[in-house]
Design a protein around this motif. Structure first.
Motif, mmCIF file in Angstrom:
data_model
loop_
_atom_site.group_PDB
_atom_site.id
_atom_site.type_symbol
_atom_site.label_atom_id
_atom_site.label_comp_id
_atom_site.label_asym_id
_atom_site.label_seq_id
_atom_site.Cartn_x
_atom_site.Cartn_y
_atom_site.Cartn_z
ATOM 1 N N ASP A 108 -3.706 9.615 -23.512
ATOM 2 C CA ASP A 108 -2.425 9.087 -23.048
ATOM 3 C C ASP A 108 -1.867 8.081 -24.050
ATOM 4 O OD1 ASP A 108 -2.406 10.582 -20.762
ATOM 5 O OD2 ASP A 108 -2.967 8.946 -19.421
ATOM 6 N N ASP A 109 -2.630 7.796 -25.098
ATOM 7 C CA ASP A 109 -2.206 6.826 -26.098
ATOM 8 C C ASP A 109 -1.361 7.539 -27.152
ATOM 9 O OD1 ASP A 109 -1.851 4.459 -27.362
ATOM 10 O OD2 ASP A 109 -3.933 4.245 -28.040
ATOM 11 N N VAL A 110 -0.133 7.872 -26.735
ATOM 12 C CA VAL A 110 0.816 8.582 -27.590
ATOM 13 C C VAL A 110 2.126 7.820 -27.592
ATOM 14 C CG1 VAL A 110 -0.210 10.844 -27.144
ATOM 15 C CG2 VAL A 110 1.683 10.037 -25.722
ATOM 16 N N ALA A 111 2.979 8.161 -28.525
ATOM 17 C CA ALA A 111 4.324 7.600 -28.558
ATOM 18 C C ALA A 111 5.264 8.647 -29.124
ATOM 19 C CB ALA A 111 4.381 6.336 -29.410
ATOM 20 N N ILE A 112 6.504 8.589 -28.661
ATOM 21 C CA ILE A 112 7.548 9.376 -29.289
ATOM 22 C C ILE A 112 8.014 8.580 -30.505
ATOM 23 C CG2 ILE A 112 9.896 10.278 -29.079
ATOM 24 C CD1 ILE A 112 9.331 10.799 -26.120
ATOM 25 N N TYR A 113 8.007 9.240 -31.637
ATOM 26 C CA TYR A 113 8.480 8.625 -32.865
ATOM 27 C C TYR A 113 9.803 9.260 -33.264
ATOM 28 C CZ TYR A 113 4.161 6.087 -33.679
ATOM 29 O OH TYR A 113 3.110 5.214 -33.579
ATOM 30 N N THR A 114 10.661 8.477 -33.859
ATOM 31 C CA THR A 114 11.965 8.955 -34.297
ATOM 32 C C THR A 114 12.223 8.454 -35.705
ATOM 33 O OG1 THR A 114 14.316 9.027 -33.747
ATOM 34 C CG2 THR A 114 13.162 6.975 -33.256
ATOM 35 N N GLY A 115 12.961 9.204 -36.453
ATOM 36 C CA GLY A 115 13.286 8.774 -37.805
ATOM 37 C C GLY A 115 13.611 9.951 -38.692
ATOM 38 N N VAL B 92 6.105 13.733 -30.711
ATOM 39 C CA VAL B 92 5.075 12.946 -30.042
ATOM 40 C C VAL B 92 3.840 12.925 -30.940
ATOM 41 C CG1 VAL B 92 3.595 12.737 -27.994
ATOM 42 C CG2 VAL B 92 5.934 13.618 -27.763
ATOM 43 N N PHE B 93 3.311 11.715 -31.157
ATOM 44 C CA PHE B 93 2.130 11.551 -31.992
ATOM 45 C C PHE B 93 1.060 10.798 -31.232
ATOM 46 C CE2 PHE B 93 5.542 12.341 -34.858
ATOM 47 C CZ PHE B 93 4.980 13.113 -35.856
ATOM 48 N N GLU B 94 -0.190 11.253 -31.396
ATOM 49 C CA GLU B 94 -1.333 10.600 -30.776
ATOM 50 C C GLU B 94 -1.795 9.457 -31.663
ATOM 51 O OE1 GLU B 94 -5.812 11.756 -29.204
ATOM 52 O OE2 GLU B 94 -4.391 13.327 -29.720
ATOM 53 N N TRP B 95 -2.169 8.367 -31.013
ATOM 54 C CA TRP B 95 -2.650 7.202 -31.724
ATOM 55 C C TRP B 95 -4.082 7.434 -32.166
ATOM 56 C CZ3 TRP B 95 -1.009 3.760 -34.546
ATOM 57 C CH2 TRP B 95 -1.774 2.637 -34.845
ATOM 58 N N LEU B 96 -4.392 7.177 -33.432
ATOM 59 C CA LEU B 96 -5.732 7.409 -33.952
ATOM 60 C C LEU B 96 -6.524 6.132 -34.168
ATOM 61 C CD1 LEU B 96 -5.061 10.306 -36.472
ATOM 62 C CD2 LEU B 96 -5.884 10.426 -34.122
ATOM 63 N N GLY B 97 -6.002 4.986 -33.722
ATOM 64 C CA GLY B 97 -6.807 3.781 -33.672
ATOM 65 C C GLY B 97 -6.730 2.816 -34.825
ATOM 66 N N GLN B 98 -5.761 2.920 -35.730
ATOM 67 C CA GLN B 98 -5.696 1.954 -36.812
ATOM 68 C C GLN B 98 -5.368 0.552 -36.295
ATOM 69 O OE1 GLN B 98 -4.033 4.895 -36.934
ATOM 70 N NE2 GLN B 98 -4.581 5.939 -38.805
ATOM 71 N N GLU B 99 -4.354 0.428 -35.484
ATOM 72 C CA GLU B 99 -3.998 -0.794 -34.769
ATOM 73 C C GLU B 99 -3.109 -0.336 -33.623
ATOM 74 O OE1 GLU B 99 -0.731 -3.121 -36.908
ATOM 75 O OE2 GLU B 99 -1.801 -2.242 -38.576
ATOM 76 N N SER B 100 -2.730 -1.235 -32.734
ATOM 77 C CA SER B 100 -1.994 -0.777 -31.564
ATOM 78 C C SER B 100 -0.617 -0.259 -31.960
ATOM 79 C CB SER B 100 -1.848 -1.907 -30.548
ATOM 80 O OG SER B 100 -1.082 -2.933 -31.109
ATOM 81 N N HIS B 101 -0.091 0.643 -31.105
ATOM 82 C CA HIS B 101 1.290 1.088 -31.316
ATOM 83 C C HIS B 101 2.176 -0.146 -31.345
ATOM 84 C CE1 HIS B 101 1.218 5.408 -31.021
ATOM 85 N NE2 HIS B 101 0.539 5.379 -29.902
ATOM 86 N N CYS B 102 3.146 -0.166 -32.185
ATOM 87 C CA CYS B 102 4.141 -1.225 -32.136
ATOM 88 C C CYS B 102 5.481 -0.563 -31.861
ATOM 89 C CB CYS B 102 4.151 -2.068 -33.406
ATOM 90 S SG CYS B 102 3.868 -1.190 -34.931
ATOM 91 N N TRP B 103 6.219 -1.124 -30.963
ATOM 92 C CA TRP B 103 7.401 -0.464 -30.437
ATOM 93 C C TRP B 103 8.677 -0.943 -31.098
ATOM 94 C CZ3 TRP B 103 5.336 3.286 -28.073
ATOM 95 C CH2 TRP B 103 4.186 3.109 -27.307
ATOM 96 N N VAL B 104 9.683 -0.114 -31.040
ATOM 97 C CA VAL B 104 11.012 -0.469 -31.490
ATOM 98 C C VAL B 104 11.752 -0.968 -30.252
ATOM 99 C CG1 VAL B 104 13.136 0.378 -32.495
ATOM 100 C CG2 VAL B 104 10.949 1.289 -33.275
ATOM 101 N N PRO B 105 11.986 -2.274 -30.115
ATOM 102 C CA PRO B 105 12.632 -2.794 -28.912
ATOM 103 C C PRO B 105 13.999 -2.147 -28.696
ATOM 104 C CG PRO B 105 11.788 -4.566 -30.274
ATOM 105 C CD PRO B 105 11.693 -3.303 -31.071
#
Length: 185
Positions: free
Chosen positions: A109-116, A150-163
């Protein structure tokens, strides 16, 4: 000219896959990306491509606009949990946040939608929540159109969000690679 059919090596998805033959070279039509377009008015609306959904609230658009979702043939890499989608018109700025729902694979569940800009190899994280019903999907809001996935987090550091999806003021990015790395900017 520029290759603009959304396939491998293309810069944008301005024309139908395989129709920009002079600029893109030979394309196998069976590999065509999936795409859908719909005119959305100032009253808002919804557009879906398979189980990918974009909800546009009333007042988010200044005028009726042709909105397109295209599933590209771009490779999301080792930690990609979905296809990469091109949302058009590219660079569209909404007056209010729109909601993206993208189904994804994988057990985390540790995923995020990335845009760019995929072609610039930089994607920014949107604040994302996961739902498991009716399908497993990532949901995020954005006020800007470009590539999303959608990308899965692989554990480098926590997701950081775009406010508030404020891409120009973002403080983290996903630098594409295998595996992708999150870097603070």
């Amino acid at each position: 000219g520029d290759c603009d059919d959304g396939g491998e090596g293309s810069e944008t998805a301005l024309c139908v896959y395989g129709t920009d033959c002079t600029d893109c070279g030979h394309r196998d039509a069976s590999m065509a990306p999936k795409s859908i377009g719909k005119m959305i008015g100032v009253e808002g609306g919804q557009i879906t491509l398979g189980k990918v959904r974009l909800d546009i609230p009333e007042g988010a658009l200044e005028a009726p606009t042709e909105i397109t979702i295209t599933e590209t043939t771009l490779d999301p890499g080792a930690n990609g949990a979905s296809a990469i989608y091109d949302l058009m018109p590219d660079g569209l700025q909404f007056l209010a946040p729109v909601t993206l729902t993208i189904p994804f694979t994988g057990s985390s569940d540790d995923v995020a939608i990335y845009t760019g800009d995929w072609n610039e190899s930089t994607m920014y994280a949107l604040e994302t929540r996961v739902v498991n019903s009716p399908v497993r999907a990532a949901i995020a809001e954005t006020v800007h159109f470009t590539h999303v996935g959608v990308f899965e987090w692989l554990g480098q550091e926590s997701h950081c969000w775009v406010p508030n999806s404020g891409i120009p003021n973002s403080f983290c990015k996903l630098v594409m690679g295998t595996p992708a790395l999150i870097k603070r900017v």
